[in-house]
Design a protein around this motif. Structure first.
Motif, PDB file in Angstrom:
ATOM      1  N   GLU A 124      32.595  12.557   1.436  1.00 20.68           N
ATOM      2  CA  GLU A 124      32.749  13.819   2.153  1.00 20.68           C
ATOM      3  C   GLU A 124      33.047  14.940   1.158  1.00 20.68           C
ATOM      4  O   GLU A 124      33.741  14.736   0.162  1.00 20.68           O
ATOM      5  N   ASP A 125      32.518  16.120   1.462  1.00 22.11           N
ATOM      6  CA  ASP A 125      32.695  17.256   0.562  1.00 22.11           C
ATOM      7  C   ASP A 125      33.665  18.259   1.192  1.00 22.11           C
ATOM      8  O   ASP A 125      33.327  19.423   1.425  1.00 22.11           O
ATOM      9  N   ALA A 126      34.895  17.792   1.436  1.00 24.96           N
ATOM     10  CA  ALA A 126      35.870  18.611   2.160  1.00 24.96           C
ATOM     11  C   ALA A 126      36.218  19.893   1.413  1.00 24.96           C
ATOM     12  O   ALA A 126      36.417  20.954   2.021  1.00 24.96           O
ATOM     13  N   ASP A 127      36.307  19.824   0.095  1.00 27.32           N
ATOM     14  CA  ASP A 127      36.712  21.013  -0.667  1.00 27.32           C
ATOM     15  C   ASP A 127      35.530  21.741  -1.305  1.00 27.32           C
ATOM     16  O   ASP A 127      35.721  22.701  -2.053  1.00 27.32           O
ATOM     17  N   GLY A 128      34.306  21.288  -1.012  1.00 24.23           N
ATOM     18  CA  GLY A 128      33.130  21.977  -1.524  1.00 24.23           C
ATOM     19  C   GLY A 128      32.772  21.661  -2.963  1.00 24.23           C
ATOM     20  O   GLY A 128      31.873  22.282  -3.533  1.00 24.23           O
ATOM     21  N   TYR A 129      33.455  20.648  -3.559  1.00 18.35           N
ATOM     22  CA  TYR A 129      33.202  20.341  -4.970  1.00 18.35           C
ATOM     23  C   TYR A 129      31.766  19.859  -5.185  1.00 18.35           C
ATOM     24  O   TYR A 129      31.070  20.318  -6.108  1.00 18.35           O
ATOM     25  N   ALA A 130      31.301  18.956  -4.334  1.00 21.58           N
ATOM     26  CA  ALA A 130      29.943  18.432  -4.486  1.00 21.58           C
ATOM     27  C   ALA A 130      28.912  19.553  -4.379  1.00 21.58           C
ATOM     28  O   ALA A 130      27.906  19.573  -5.095  1.00 21.58           O
ATOM     29  N   GLY A 131      29.175  20.502  -3.488  1.00 18.56           N
ATOM     30  CA  GLY A 131      28.271  21.637  -3.347  1.00 18.56           C
ATOM     31  C   GLY A 131      28.215  22.486  -4.601  1.00 18.56           C
ATOM     32  O   GLY A 131      27.148  22.999  -4.981  1.00 18.56           O
ATOM     33  N   ARG A 132      29.366  22.620  -5.263  1.00 17.41           N
ATOM     34  CA  ARG A 132      29.391  23.400  -6.505  1.00 17.41           C
ATOM     35  C   ARG A 132      28.635  22.673  -7.615  1.00 17.41           C
ATOM     36  O   ARG A 132      27.937  23.310  -8.416  1.00 17.41           O
ATOM     37  N   VAL A 133      28.778  21.346  -7.668  1.00 21.86           N
ATOM     38  CA  VAL A 133      28.023  20.563  -8.661  1.00 21.86           C
ATOM     39  C   VAL A 133      26.522  20.712  -8.405  1.00 21.86           C
ATOM     40  O   VAL A 133      25.735  20.924  -9.331  1.00 21.86           O
ATOM     41  N   THR A 134      26.141  20.630  -7.128  1.00 21.98           N
ATOM     42  CA  THR A 134      24.732  20.798  -6.770  1.00 21.98           C
ATOM     43  C   THR A 134      24.218  22.173  -7.185  1.00 21.98           C
ATOM     44  O   THR A 134      23.104  22.305  -7.709  1.00 21.98           O
ATOM     45  N   GLY A 135      25.028  23.209  -6.954  1.00 22.37           N
ATOM     46  CA  GLY A 135      24.636  24.552  -7.348  1.00 22.37           C
ATOM     47  C   GLY A 135      24.429  24.673  -8.848  1.00 22.37           C
ATOM     48  O   GLY A 135      23.488  25.334  -9.313  1.00 22.37           O
ATOM     49  N   LEU A 136      25.292  24.013  -9.623  1.00 23.03           N
ATOM     50  CA  LEU A 136      25.144  24.040 -11.073  1.00 23.03           C
ATOM     51  C   LEU A 136      23.867  23.315 -11.501  1.00 23.03           C
ATOM     52  O   LEU A 136      23.192  23.735 -12.455  1.00 23.03           O
ATOM     53  N   ILE A 137      23.543  22.210 -10.813  1.00 21.72           N
ATOM     54  CA  ILE A 137      22.299  21.503 -11.131  1.00 21.72           C
ATOM     55  C   ILE A 137      21.098  22.415 -10.909  1.00 21.72           C
ATOM     56  O   ILE A 137      20.191  22.500 -11.754  1.00 21.72           O
TER      57      ILE A 137
END
Length: 266
Positions: A124-137
């Motif tokens: 789960e991406d509760a704090d948005g960390y995975a989304g930020r990693v995806t954005g950097l990719i």
């Protein structure tokens, strides 16, 4: 020796907006021709991949990846085995990325981001960390530098494939055009013409690029310069260093020092 087909699991969901698939490809295994309704990045964190797209085949190392736009038919396999990473990227976030298949350099940062997003898969991406990693990719993909240095490969099923597979497995193989033309049952002139037609390079130039490609792979795996020169069939370490410097503009030692520095600061 024939290649074994790998069947993709059925009912695959589209990316939202980026999905990463991690898989080991055994030696001489291949995903047969297929296409997706989304973009794809083909990459191996270790080992070497063979990618066929639009009738052209090429080999990429872990320093390279291939961008495949939506709907493009392609085939992915590995001659010696690889740790495969496939990034599926939705069309709505793929804007600004190439509209044609492109080989590009994988920076140490992009490599680390792909490893990280793989580790986060399913969480789960509760704090948005995975989304930020995806954005950097996605940012890294937009900044990626296109390459011409991938190793071209003959078309699947071509009699020249056996030649290239043998030389890839043993770059020190001493057989020249005369011996290979006898092996393949054709004249030297026919061999030269067909090889250039299928790879865009002469056999001599292809072998030179193969040795460079394998040198980077071997030294990246920990072999020293002397051992690498022997594995590649050079008569001396100095001959290997000269050939490497001619192609790359620096010595093998300087190249690897720069690569390690990039990894520390990537």
């Amino acid at each position: 020796m024939t290649w074994q087909r790998i069947q993709a699991p059925p009912g695959l969901d589209p990316p939202r907006p980026v999905t990463v698939r991690a898989q080991t490809i055994p030696a001489r295994h291949v995903f047969p021709d297929h296409a997706h309704d989304w973009n794809q990045v083909v990459y191996a964190i270790s080992g070497v991949l063979t990618v066929t797209v639009e009738g052209h085949s090429l080999v990429i190392s872990p320093e390279q990846a291939v961008w495949l736009p939506t709907g493009l038919r392609h085939r992915v396999g590995s001659l010696l085995g690889a740790e495969f990473r496939s990034l599926w990227i939705a069309n709505e976030v793929g804007r600004g990325l190439p509209q044609n298949p492109t080989v590009f350099a994988v920076t140490p940062l992009l490599n680390a981001l792909i490893v990280e997003v793989t580790a986060l898969d399913g969480e789960e991406d509760a704090d948005g960390y995975a989304g930020r990693v995806t954005g950097l990719i996605l940012d890294q993909l937009r900044r990626a530098k296109a390459l011409l240095g991938a190793l071209p490969w003959p078309r699947g099923g071509s009699s020249l494939t056996a030649l290239c597979e043998a030389l890839y497995a043993d770059p020190a193989d001493p057989r020249g055009p005369e011996a290979w033309s006898r092996e393949l049952g054709m004249s030297e002139r026919t061999l030269a013409r067909r090889f250039e037609a299928e790879t865009g390079m002469s056999l001599r130039s292809w072998r030179r690029r193969l040795r460079l490609f394998k040198a980077i792979e071997l030294m990246g795996g920990g072999l020293d310069v002397t051992r690498t020169a022997l594995e590649l069939g050079y008569g001396s370490t100095s001959a290997f260093v000269y050939a490497f410097r001619t192609e790359m503009g620096c010595s093998p030692q300087a190249y690897m020092r720069g690569r390690r520095a990039d990894m520390r600061h990537g």
